[in-house]
Write an enzyme that holds these catalytic residues in place. Structure first.
Site, short mmCIF file in Angstrom:
data_model
loop_
_atom_site.label_atom_id
_atom_site.label_comp_id
_atom_site.label_asym_id
_atom_site.label_seq_id
_atom_site.Cartn_x
_atom_site.Cartn_y
_atom_site.Cartn_z
CB CYS A 50 -77.46 -41.48 -79.01
SG CYS A 50 -76.05 -41.99 -80.62
N GLY A 60 -63.58 -45.72 -87.26
CA GLY A 60 -63.67 -45.91 -86.40
C GLY A 60 -63.17 -46.00 -84.67
CD GLU A 65 -67.68 -27.26 -76.54
OE1 GLU A 65 -67.22 -27.99 -76.76
OE2 GLU A 65 -69.05 -27.34 -76.40
CG HIS A 80 -75.87 -43.65 -75.39
ND1 HIS A 80 -77.00 -44.53 -75.68
CD2 HIS A 80 -75.02 -44.13 -77.21
CE1 HIS A 80 -76.92 -44.75 -76.15
NE2 HIS A 80 -76.11 -44.35 -77.95
CD GLU A 81 -73.28 -41.25 -78.48
OE1 GLU A 81 -72.49 -41.86 -79.78
OE2 GLU A 81 -74.21 -41.03 -78.19
CG HIS A 102 -73.06 -46.41 -80.43
ND1 HIS A 102 -73.54 -47.09 -80.92
CD2 HIS A 102 -73.48 -44.75 -80.08
CE1 HIS A 102 -75.41 -46.93 -81.14
NE2 HIS A 102 -75.46 -45.47 -79.62
CG HIS A 152 -78.78 -46.67 -80.72
ND1 HIS A 152 -79.46 -45.88 -81.51
CD2 HIS A 152 -77.96 -46.30 -79.80
CE1 HIS A 152 -78.63 -44.79 -81.47
NE2 HIS A 152 -77.91 -45.14 -79.94
ZN ZN Z 1 -76.41 -44.15 -79.28
#
Ligand code: ZN
Ligand code: CA
Ligand code: ZN
Length: 469
Positions: free
Chosen positions: A91, A191, A198, A217-218, A221, A227
């Site tokens: 990431c 935000g 891509e 995962h993203e 955030h 993390h």
């Molecule tokens: Zn991350």
């Protein structure tokens, strides 16, 4: 002196750290370290910082921070395992807070959030992208009071898009590999938004890179999580895909710390926990030697002694053997054939090196001659010299001859008879230097097969470098 030349200095003093001698590779590795620390550990690249001493310069400090985060031995030097981790796809969000910190922990002040998919990757059908993103949102809404509603126009709280290279948010992507995606913490405007590189090939299977895994995962955030150092957590920075995507207990604790539990779910779902090498309650599913090393298996993970890690190296079994299931129950090495055999239920898999051999899984009835009453194997171990393999099932054990490929007559026998003192059940066993090491719960017995006596009683995790062992 620039940071790059400082690194060169550092590396020259490294000596036998297993660094490639080739100067071109070295230069490349320097760049890797430099770029990595700048991107993810806030190393400044203004060329003005001149450390007085090599041992406390900013590069060394940042390297130490990085090594601490990943549970590596803290050397302050870019050793082989440190470089190995730096080269893994991950990431793009830093592991340490960026310079500009919003005060307090960023969070959404409302529970009903909206999202919008701004554009699509050409790598996958739209429906597959839609479904991956929807499933990823569900992971987080299942364990929190948050809801996510998809909208098709206007500004949503969480905007998701596929973009190339420099896309004008000061965090350019880097072509194939490296950074896969990034997301912004909760807030107005950008935000919460998620950007996917891509230049990656996005997939919905085990090929790199699984979109569902990366979205899941993203979104962490987007909701305010940073993390995690827990390698089993979805919020671990590096891309690891073991075939399934779920929140670990660490992820659940994180999101519930910010937003509380799900309001309409009293079941309070729990997620898988990552084993802790030095937990005094640690037990094992299976243990086997592998070409001279000892591998300890637990759930989705293996643990092994590795000089780069202060206690033990812990990682997913799928890193070595992507086609093995989780929760292996027994494993042994047949050194004469250079095979490791893994057992789960009535099935077993044979591997050579990193390859699962053709035709597996097979069943234990036709291959070894177990009666149908045996549903699974608790533990197994093979003696290289005699070619005899011992299988432990409840309070009995079988002996199998690897040369004749058949079960020896006169078995099963009682464990209490053949291995007195080790108890009536074995979780895992391996042989080292002629001694059997039996594991049951948090206990371990060192057993001498010649005298049929227990030599030492140990904690199960005695092989790891834990302080209290
Ligand atoms: Zn991350
Ligand atoms: Ca990339
Ligand atoms: Zn971006």
């Amino acid at each position: 002196m620039t940071n790059l030349s400082l690194l060169l200095l550092l590396l020259c003093g490294l000596g036998s750290q297993g660094f490639p001698a080739n100067s071109e590779t070295q230069e490349k590795d320097l760049e890797t370290v430099q770029n990595y620390l700048e991107k993810f550990y806030n190393l400044k690249n203004d060329g003005t910082q001149i450390p007085r001493q090599k041992s406390n310069g900013p590069v060394v400090e940042k390297l130490k921070q990085m090594q601490k985060f990943f549970g590596l031995k803290i050397t302050g030097k870019p050793d082989a395992e440190t470089l190995n981790i730096m080269k893994q796809p991950r990431c793009g969000v830093p592991d340490v807070a960026p310079f500009v910190l919003t005060s307090g922990n960023p969070r959404w002040e409302k529970k009903q959030l909206t999202y919008r998919i701004e554009n699509y990757t050409p790598d996958l059908p739209h429906a597959v992208v839609d479904s991956a993103i929807e499933k990823a949102f569900q992971l987080w809404s299942n364990v929190s009071p948050l809801t996510f509603t998809k909208v098709f126009q206007g500004e949503a709280d969480i905007m998701l898009s596929f973009v190339y290279g420099d896309h004008r948010d000061n965090s350019p992507f880097d072509g194939p590999g490296g950074n896969l995606a990034h997301a912004f913490q909760p807030g107005p405007g950008i935000g919460g938004d998620v950007h996917f590189d891509e230049d990656e090939e996005w997939t919905n299977d085990f090929r790199d890179y699984n979109l569902y895994r990366v979205v899941a995962h993203e979104l962490g955030h987007s909701l305010g999580l940073s993390h995690s150092t827990d390698i089993g957590a979805l919020m671990y920075p590096n891309y690891i895909f073991s075939g399934e995507v779920h929140l670990s207990q660490d992820d659940i604790n994180g999101i519930q710390t910010i937003y509380g539990r799900s309001s309409n779910d009293s079941s309070n779902p729990i997620g898988p926990q990552t084993p802790q090498a030095c937990d005094s309650k640690l037990t094992f599913d299976a243990i086997t030697t592998v070409r001279g090393e000892v591998m300890f298996l637990k759930d989705r993970f293996y643990m092994r002694i590795n000089s780069y890690y202060p206690e033990v190296e812990l990682n997913f079994i799928s890193v070595f053997w992507p086609h093995l299931p989780n929760g292996i129950q027994a494993a042994y090495e047949e050194a004469n054939r250079d095979e490791i055999r893994f057992f789960k239920g009535h099935k077993y898999w044979a591997v050579q090196g990193q390859n699962v051999l053709h035709g597996y899984p097979k069943d234990i009835y036709t291959s070894f001659g177990f009666p149908k009453s045996v549903k699974s194997i608790d533990a197994a171990v093979s003696e290289e010299e005699t070619g005899k393999t011992y299988f432990f099932v409840a309070n009995k054990y079988w002996r199998y001859d690897e040369h004749r490929r058949s079960m020896d007559a006169g078995y099963p026998q009682m464990i209490a008879h053949g291995f007195p003192g080790i108890g009536n059940k074995v979780d895992a066993v391996f042989i080292k230097d002629g001694f059997f090491y039996f594991f049951h719960g948090t206990r371990q017995y060192k057993f001498d097969p010649k005298t049929k006596r227990i030599l030492t009683l140990l904690k199960a995790n005695s092989w790891f470098n834990c302080r209290n062992n």
